[in-house]
Write a protein that holds these residues in place. Sequence first.
Motif, PDB file in Angstrom:
ATOM      1  N   PHE A   1     108.098 -81.351 -13.946  1.00  0.00           N
ATOM      2  CA  PHE A   1     106.883 -81.794 -14.626  1.00  0.00           C
ATOM      3  C   PHE A   1     106.605 -83.279 -14.400  1.00  0.00           C
ATOM      4  N   ARG A   2     107.447 -83.930 -13.626  1.00  0.00           N
ATOM      5  CA  ARG A   2     107.221 -85.337 -13.312  1.00  0.00           C
ATOM      6  C   ARG A   2     106.184 -85.444 -12.191  1.00  0.00           C
ATOM      7  N   PRO A   3     105.247 -86.377 -12.298  1.00  0.00           N
ATOM      8  CA  PRO A   3     104.160 -86.460 -11.304  1.00  0.00           C
ATOM      9  C   PRO A   3     104.624 -86.533  -9.856  1.00  0.00           C
ATOM     10  N   LEU A   4     105.648 -87.342  -9.585  1.00  0.00           N
ATOM     11  CA  LEU A   4     106.107 -87.526  -8.207  1.00  0.00           C
ATOM     12  C   LEU A   4     106.879 -86.330  -7.678  1.00  0.00           C
ATOM     13  N   VAL A   5     107.165 -85.369  -8.546  1.00  0.00           N
ATOM     14  CA  VAL A   5     107.795 -84.121  -8.126  1.00  0.00           C
ATOM     15  C   VAL A   5     106.770 -82.995  -8.119  1.00  0.00           C
ATOM     16  N   ALA A   6     105.957 -82.939  -9.167  1.00  0.00           N
ATOM     17  CA  ALA A   6     105.011 -81.835  -9.333  1.00  0.00           C
ATOM     18  C   ALA A   6     103.963 -81.790  -8.221  1.00  0.00           C
ATOM     19  N   LEU A   7     103.386 -82.937  -7.883  1.00  0.00           N
ATOM     20  CA  LEU A   7     102.324 -82.945  -6.875  1.00  0.00           C
ATOM     21  C   LEU A   7     102.845 -82.566  -5.486  1.00  0.00           C
ATOM     22  N   PRO A   8     103.935 -83.158  -4.996  1.00  0.00           N
ATOM     23  CA  PRO A   8     104.456 -82.708  -3.696  1.00  0.00           C
ATOM     24  C   PRO A   8     104.855 -81.241  -3.693  1.00  0.00           C
ATOM     25  N   LEU A   9     105.403 -80.761  -4.813  1.00  0.00           N
ATOM     26  CA  LEU A   9     105.788 -79.352  -4.892  1.00  0.00           C
ATOM     27  C   LEU A   9     104.573 -78.448  -4.765  1.00  0.00           C
ATOM     28  N   TRP A  10     103.518 -78.774  -5.488  1.00  0.00           N
ATOM     29  CA  TRP A  10     102.286 -77.981  -5.448  1.00  0.00           C
ATOM     30  C   TRP A  10     101.666 -77.993  -4.048  1.00  0.00           C
ATOM     31  N   LEU A  11     101.635 -79.163  -3.424  1.00  0.00           N
ATOM     32  CA  LEU A  11     101.079 -79.268  -2.076  1.00  0.00           C
ATOM     33  C   LEU A  11     101.918 -78.481  -1.079  1.00  0.00           C
ATOM     34  N   ALA A  12     103.235 -78.545  -1.221  1.00  0.00           N
ATOM     35  CA  ALA A  12     104.115 -77.807  -0.309  1.00  0.00           C
ATOM     36  C   ALA A  12     103.894 -76.308  -0.435  1.00  0.00           C
ATOM     37  N   VAL A  13     103.765 -75.822  -1.665  1.00  0.00           N
ATOM     38  CA  VAL A  13     103.505 -74.393  -1.878  1.00  0.00           C
ATOM     39  C   VAL A  13     102.158 -74.003  -1.271  1.00  0.00           C
ATOM     40  N   TYR A  14     101.134 -74.805  -1.531  1.00  0.00           N
ATOM     41  CA  TYR A  14      99.791 -74.509  -1.046  1.00  0.00           C
ATOM     42  C   TYR A  14      99.750 -74.454   0.482  1.00  0.00           C
ATOM     43  N   TYR A  15     100.264 -75.480   1.122  1.00  0.00           N
ATOM     44  CA  TYR A  15     100.175 -75.558   2.578  1.00  0.00           C
ATOM     45  C   TYR A  15     101.101 -74.546   3.257  1.00  0.00           C
ATOM     46  N   THR A  16     102.283 -74.341   2.699  1.00  0.00           N
ATOM     47  CA  THR A  16     103.231 -73.421   3.328  1.00  0.00           C
ATOM     48  C   THR A  16     102.691 -71.998   3.370  1.00  0.00           C
ATOM     49  N   TRP A  17     102.168 -71.527   2.247  1.00  0.00           N
ATOM     50  CA  TRP A  17     101.672 -70.146   2.211  1.00  0.00           C
ATOM     51  C   TRP A  17     100.420 -69.947   3.059  1.00  0.00           C
TER      52      TRP A  17
ATOM     53  N   ASP B   1     100.141 -64.025   7.014  1.00  0.00           N
ATOM     54  CA  ASP B   1     100.061 -62.649   7.490  1.00  0.00           C
ATOM     55  C   ASP B   1     101.278 -61.826   7.063  1.00  0.00           C
ATOM     56  N   THR B   2     102.453 -62.448   7.091  1.00  0.00           N
ATOM     57  CA  THR B   2     103.665 -61.726   6.689  1.00  0.00           C
ATOM     58  C   THR B   2     103.583 -61.294   5.227  1.00  0.00           C
ATOM     59  N   ALA B   3     103.083 -62.172   4.382  1.00  0.00           N
ATOM     60  CA  ALA B   3     102.936 -61.825   2.964  1.00  0.00           C
ATOM     61  C   ALA B   3     101.958 -60.670   2.788  1.00  0.00           C
ATOM     62  N   LEU B   4     100.855 -60.696   3.522  1.00  0.00           N
ATOM     63  CA  LEU B   4      99.856 -59.631   3.406  1.00  0.00           C
ATOM     64  C   LEU B   4     100.396 -58.300   3.921  1.00  0.00           C
ATOM     65  N   ARG B   5     101.316 -58.354   4.867  1.00  0.00           N
ATOM     66  CA  ARG B   5     101.893 -57.112   5.394  1.00  0.00           C
ATOM     67  C   ARG B   5     103.023 -56.587   4.497  1.00  0.00           C
ATOM     68  N   HIS B   6     103.374 -57.356   3.473  1.00  0.00           N
ATOM     69  CA  HIS B   6     104.378 -56.908   2.495  1.00  0.00           C
ATOM     70  C   HIS B   6     103.776 -57.061   1.088  1.00  0.00           C
ATOM     71  N   PRO B   7     102.739 -56.268   0.787  1.00  0.00           N
ATOM     72  CA  PRO B   7     102.002 -56.438  -0.476  1.00  0.00           C
ATOM     73  C   PRO B   7     102.799 -56.083  -1.723  1.00  0.00           C
ATOM     74  N   HIS B   8     103.903 -55.367  -1.577  1.00  0.00           N
ATOM     75  CA  HIS B   8     104.682 -54.958  -2.747  1.00  0.00           C
ATOM     76  C   HIS B   8     105.922 -55.817  -2.969  1.00  0.00           C
ATOM     77  N   SER B   9     106.069 -56.859  -2.180  1.00  0.00           N
ATOM     78  CA  SER B   9     107.243 -57.723  -2.351  1.00  0.00           C
ATOM     79  C   SER B   9     106.876 -59.195  -2.133  1.00  0.00           C
ATOM     80  N   LEU B  10     106.748 -59.612  -0.883  1.00  0.00           N
ATOM     81  CA  LEU B  10     106.531 -61.023  -0.580  1.00  0.00           C
ATOM     82  C   LEU B  10     105.210 -61.540  -1.132  1.00  0.00           C
TER      83      LEU B  10
ATOM     84  N   HIS C   1     102.271 -65.167  -5.075  1.00  0.00           N
ATOM     85  CA  HIS C   1     101.423 -65.349  -6.247  1.00  0.00           C
ATOM     86  C   HIS C   1     102.165 -66.022  -7.394  1.00  0.00           C
ATOM     87  N   LEU C   2     103.423 -65.657  -7.592  1.00  0.00           N
ATOM     88  CA  LEU C   2     104.212 -66.275  -8.656  1.00  0.00           C
ATOM     89  C   LEU C   2     104.458 -67.754  -8.376  1.00  0.00           C
ATOM     90  N   THR C   3     104.717 -68.102  -7.117  1.00  0.00           N
ATOM     91  CA  THR C   3     104.947 -69.505  -6.791  1.00  0.00           C
ATOM     92  C   THR C   3     103.673 -70.321  -6.948  1.00  0.00           C
TER      93      THR C   3
END
Length: 263
Positions: free
Chosen positions: A95-111, A118-127, A132-134
């Motif tokens: 919840f610290r700003p210098l941790v939360a913002l990089p974490l959010w950006l990393a999740v956004y850009y990585t997915w 495409d891999t996530a879309l091809r595994h709709p019941h798992s990945l 979505h949870l991340t």
Amino acid sequence: MHPSAEAIGLAPALAVGLVAATRSGAFSRPRIAAGALGVVLVFAAFVTELEPLANHTFLWAHLLQNVVLAEWAPVLLVLAVPSLLAERVAGFPFFRPLVALPLWLAVYYTWHLPWIYDTALRHPHSLLHVEHLTYLAAGVCVWWPVVHGRSSAGAKAAYLFAAFVLASPLGLLLALIPRAIYPFYVHAPRTWGPSALADQQIAGVTMAAEEAIVFFGTFTAYLLRFLADEQASGTFNPSASAPGARTLPAGLRAAPGSARPRH
């Protein structure tokens, strides 16, 4: 209706958590309303026609689901958390700003990397559920310092401006790339609607516009609050910094109500 695990599992779990928390008596009506709206958004995004469109046909539909999970629902859920409860987890590292913002950006850009997307879309019941949870978890982290952080309004404005500047290129990139980059949607069966490239451009423009409204709008609100606080404390005085304005030494200032001497 097209129920998914997010609609029949995640949304009810969030609702149960909200109801359990309200029994403590620490929730106000606005907080309950914010939390309820956040749960409704998650439920609606994964139980309506948007769900099959996102999983089979259109990129813009999937990006809209991602925006709900990563930005809209999290801020509403964080707003629902009462201050007393927020203080108990104030020291949580994510919840610290210098941790939360990089974490959010990393999740956004990585997915949004094409092969991971495409891999996530091809595994709709798992990945895909993990994705979505991340998004939701990272979204809660990124909004927490804004809603419950102890930083000044100016620091929060800077934080939101950084989020806007660093996240906006993703939508703009999707809108400007001259070819469709997600093979899953390139080969998706389309009986109506835009082509794969037009679909990607619509998704990118929509994402960039949405982030401008949410993050730049919130940044503006905190910037105005910061300026108001500075003016109230006497630190910031627009009239004193106006061009041509001069400040006389204390001994030469006329007393209130006194007339200027005639020459």
